[in-house]
Design a protein around this motif. Structure first.
Motif, PDB file in Angstrom:
ATOM      1  N   LYS A  74       0.851  -1.180   0.000  1.00  0.00           N
ATOM      2  CA  LYS A  74       0.000   0.000   0.000  1.00  0.00           C
ATOM      3  C   LYS A  74       0.883   1.223   0.000  1.00  0.00           C
ATOM      4  CE  LYS A  74      -4.071   2.073   2.148  1.00  0.00           C
ATOM      5  NZ  LYS A  74      -5.101   1.962   3.209  1.00  0.00           N
ATOM      6  N   GLN A  75       0.419   2.278  -0.651  1.00  0.00           N
ATOM      7  CA  GLN A  75       1.209   3.513  -0.746  1.00  0.00           C
ATOM      8  C   GLN A  75       1.536   4.043   0.649  1.00  0.00           C
ATOM      9  OE1 GLN A  75      -0.697   6.606  -3.001  1.00  0.00           O
ATOM     10  NE2 GLN A  75       1.161   7.799  -3.214  1.00  0.00           N
ATOM     11  N   ASN A  76       2.784   4.482   0.807  1.00  0.00           N
ATOM     12  CA  ASN A  76       3.319   5.046   2.051  1.00  0.00           C
ATOM     13  C   ASN A  76       3.556   3.994   3.139  1.00  0.00           C
ATOM     14  OD1 ASN A  76       3.281   7.654   0.922  1.00  0.00           O
ATOM     15  ND2 ASN A  76       1.185   7.994   1.616  1.00  0.00           N
ATOM     16  N   TYR A  77       3.507   2.724   2.747  1.00  0.00           N
ATOM     17  CA  TYR A  77       3.850   1.629   3.665  1.00  0.00           C
ATOM     18  C   TYR A  77       4.894   0.738   2.988  1.00  0.00           C
ATOM     19  CZ  TYR A  77      -0.209   2.757   6.588  1.00  0.00           C
ATOM     20  OH  TYR A  77      -1.111   3.390   7.405  1.00  0.00           O
ATOM     21  N   PHE A  78       5.663   0.018   3.819  1.00  0.00           N
ATOM     22  CA  PHE A  78       6.569  -0.989   3.284  1.00  0.00           C
ATOM     23  C   PHE A  78       5.780  -2.265   3.030  1.00  0.00           C
ATOM     24  CE2 PHE A  78       9.559   1.489   6.076  1.00  0.00           C
ATOM     25  CZ  PHE A  78      10.222   2.115   5.034  1.00  0.00           C
ATOM     26  N   SER A  79       5.973  -2.869   1.867  1.00  0.00           N
ATOM     27  CA  SER A  79       5.239  -4.079   1.520  1.00  0.00           C
ATOM     28  C   SER A  79       5.785  -5.280   2.290  1.00  0.00           C
ATOM     29  CB  SER A  79       5.328  -4.338   0.009  1.00  0.00           C
ATOM     30  OG  SER A  79       6.670  -4.624  -0.350  1.00  0.00           O
ATOM     31  N   GLU A  80       4.981  -6.343   2.325  1.00  0.00           N
ATOM     32  CA  GLU A  80       5.431  -7.602   2.904  1.00  0.00           C
ATOM     33  C   GLU A  80       5.097  -8.723   1.947  1.00  0.00           C
ATOM     34  OE1 GLU A  80       5.354 -10.295   6.976  1.00  0.00           O
ATOM     35  OE2 GLU A  80       3.681  -8.943   6.593  1.00  0.00           O
ATOM     36  N   GLU A  81       6.042  -9.636   1.765  1.00  0.00           N
ATOM     37  CA  GLU A  81       5.866 -10.774   0.859  1.00  0.00           C
ATOM     38  C   GLU A  81       6.158 -12.070   1.601  1.00  0.00           C
ATOM     39  OE1 GLU A  81       6.847 -11.351  -3.745  1.00  0.00           O
ATOM     40  OE2 GLU A  81       8.651 -11.420  -2.507  1.00  0.00           O
ATOM     41  N   ILE A  97       1.686  -7.730   7.959  1.00  0.00           N
ATOM     42  CA  ILE A  97       1.939  -6.517   8.733  1.00  0.00           C
ATOM     43  C   ILE A  97       2.728  -5.543   7.869  1.00  0.00           C
ATOM     44  CG2 ILE A  97       2.926  -5.538  10.820  1.00  0.00           C
ATOM     45  CD1 ILE A  97       0.584  -7.437  11.292  1.00  0.00           C
ATOM     46  N   LEU A  98       2.133  -4.407   7.566  1.00  0.00           N
ATOM     47  CA  LEU A  98       2.786  -3.368   6.762  1.00  0.00           C
ATOM     48  C   LEU A  98       3.166  -2.216   7.685  1.00  0.00           C
ATOM     49  CD1 LEU A  98       1.327  -5.079   4.586  1.00  0.00           C
ATOM     50  CD2 LEU A  98       0.969  -2.970   3.307  1.00  0.00           C
ATOM     51  N   ASN A  99       4.458  -1.888   7.716  1.00  0.00           N
ATOM     52  CA  ASN A  99       4.943  -0.796   8.549  1.00  0.00           C
ATOM     53  C   ASN A  99       4.904   0.523   7.786  1.00  0.00           C
ATOM     54  OD1 ASN A  99       5.614  -2.438  10.839  1.00  0.00           O
ATOM     55  ND2 ASN A  99       7.429  -3.142   9.719  1.00  0.00           N
ATOM     56  N   LYS A 100       4.584   1.578   8.499  1.00  0.00           N
ATOM     57  CA  LYS A 100       4.521   2.907   7.897  1.00  0.00           C
ATOM     58  C   LYS A 100       5.901   3.337   7.401  1.00  0.00           C
ATOM     59  CE  LYS A 100       2.211   6.878   7.269  1.00  0.00           C
ATOM     60  NZ  LYS A 100       0.976   7.001   6.460  1.00  0.00           N
ATOM     61  N   ASN A 101       5.942   3.901   6.200  1.00  0.00           N
ATOM     62  CA  ASN A 101       7.196   4.396   5.636  1.00  0.00           C
ATOM     63  C   ASN A 101       7.416   5.838   6.093  1.00  0.00           C
ATOM     64  OD1 ASN A 101       9.346   5.298   4.124  1.00  0.00           O
ATOM     65  ND2 ASN A 101       8.655   4.415   2.207  1.00  0.00           N
ATOM     66  N   ASN A 102       8.323   6.001   7.052  1.00  0.00           N
ATOM     67  CA  ASN A 102       8.625   7.339   7.573  1.00  0.00           C
ATOM     68  C   ASN A 102       9.984   7.849   7.110  1.00  0.00           C
ATOM     69  OD1 ASN A 102       6.220   7.639   9.159  1.00  0.00           O
ATOM     70  ND2 ASN A 102       7.070   6.202  10.647  1.00  0.00           N
ATOM     71  N   LEU A 103      10.544   7.210   6.075  1.00  0.00           N
ATOM     72  CA  LEU A 103      11.848   7.642   5.576  1.00  0.00           C
ATOM     73  C   LEU A 103      11.747   8.985   4.860  1.00  0.00           C
ATOM     74  CD1 LEU A 103      13.361   4.341   4.126  1.00  0.00           C
ATOM     75  CD2 LEU A 103      13.736   5.356   6.376  1.00  0.00           C
ATOM     76  N   THR A 104      12.814   9.755   4.944  1.00  0.00           N
ATOM     77  CA  THR A 104      12.891  11.046   4.253  1.00  0.00           C
ATOM     78  C   THR A 104      13.604  10.872   2.927  1.00  0.00           C
ATOM     79  OG1 THR A 104      12.949  12.264   6.332  1.00  0.00           O
ATOM     80  CG2 THR A 104      13.784  13.409   4.379  1.00  0.00           C
TER      81      THR A 104
END
Length: 321
Positions: A74-81, A97-104
């Motif tokens: 999902k957009q703005n999240y890290f994918s899981e496979e 479990i998809l973690n929020k992408n907070n990278l700059t």
């Protein structure tokens, strides 16, 4: 061997041959099974064996009862496979479990300038284009009029600049490259790049050792492999001098300065292939490069950036200061 034993032996061989020739291959039907896919975020895209399934979480897939690669993103999240074994005539549940992408997303501005133009003063450059949040923009300056042509460094500098110009197919100055995009519309490109979410972070550490040697440790943290082909990615490390002052006898003001000057690439302008990366996590790359004793060591730092050799796109940038 007696005739009776010979007859028995022939009969056994004939039976075996007959059995082998008459036996037909057995076709095994694996059957189908179902898997219920859910995730901690709603409406995650469900990918099956590398292709979008057309479904979103939570939903159920009916699949052939073998192993399948299933990914949720999902957009703005890290994918899981995951690799999931589907069981014949069974329904299994899988949580993603998809973690929020907070990278700059940091950016690199490669400035192909003339050493006596206003754009060589990067503060004036940022002001000219009314740029804000410049703490996310790192600059490599390639002035065409490098003032010290009697400096042995000039020839290494000239080679690097020539190769970078050829890389981008640049034939004029001044011209700017933002994250691999050749443009003079700096503001628009920076705004577009700022909105992107990277999947990689770079941490750069450097130290001067043994007098004229700089040890550069670069840590590449991969949070998501989705849509990244590391076979095409190159890590480049630019040694930068923050500012140099020189005398211009043709001017009333004899002091001139150039900011963010490229001193050298380490190990060279070709960079380091990242093809060895195949999984999420941290990878370390170390370089030992020589520093000219005439450079101001206190003003030296390193800019590292990851670039796609096919598209020229810069995926992420890191800096040692």
């Amino acid at each position: 061997m007696s005739s009776q034993k010979i007859i028995i032996f022939v009969l056994i061989i004939t039976c075996v041959i007959s059995s082998c020739s008459s036996e037909s291959p057995t076709i095994t039907e694996t059957g189908n099974g179902k898997v219920f896919i859910q995730s901690n975020v709603q409406n995650g895209e469900i990918f099956l064996d590398g292709s979008f399934s057309g479904k979103f979480t939570p939903d159920t897939l009916e699949l052939l009862a073998v192993k399948h690669l299933i990914k949720v993103r999902k957009q703005n999240y890290f994918s899981e496979e995951k690799e999931i074994s589907i069981l014949k005539n069974k329904l299994i549940n899988e949580d993603f479990i998809l973690n929020k992408n907070n990278l700059t997303k940091f950016m690199i501005l490669e400035a192909f300038t003339n050493s006596f133009c206003d754009t060589c003063d990067v503060e004036k450059l940022f002001s000219k284009f009314q740029l804000e949040n410049t703490n996310k923009i790192f600059v490599i300056n390639y002035p065409s009029d490098y003032p010290f042509k009697n400096d042995v460094f000039y020839f290494a500098f000239f080679e690097s600049v020539t190769n970078r110009k050829s890389y981008y197919n640049i034939s004029q100055n001044p011209l700017f490259v933002i994250n691999g995009i050749v443009t003079n519309e700096i503001s628009e490109i920076i705004e577009s790049e700022t909105n992107k979410k990277p999947k990689i972070a770079i941490t750069v550490m450097d130290s001067l050792v043994d007098g004229n040697g700089m040890l550069i440790d670069i840590f590449v943290d991969v949070y998501d492999l989705d849509e990244i082909d590391f076979n095409n990615l190159i890590l480049r490390n630019a040694v930068i001098e923050n500012e140099i002052i020189f005398s211009d006898l043709s001017s009333e003001n004899s002091d001139k300065k150039i900011q963010f000057l490229l001193r050298k690439f380490s190990p060279d302008y070709k960079g380091i292939s990242l093809s060895s990366i195949s999984e999420k996590g941290r990878a370390k790359f170390a370089e030992l490069t020589l520093v000219d004793p005439r450079w101001n060591k206190e003003n030296l730092y390193v800019i590292s950036f990851i670039q796609n050799e096919l598209t020229k796109e810069v995926l992420q940038v890191g800096i040692s200061k």
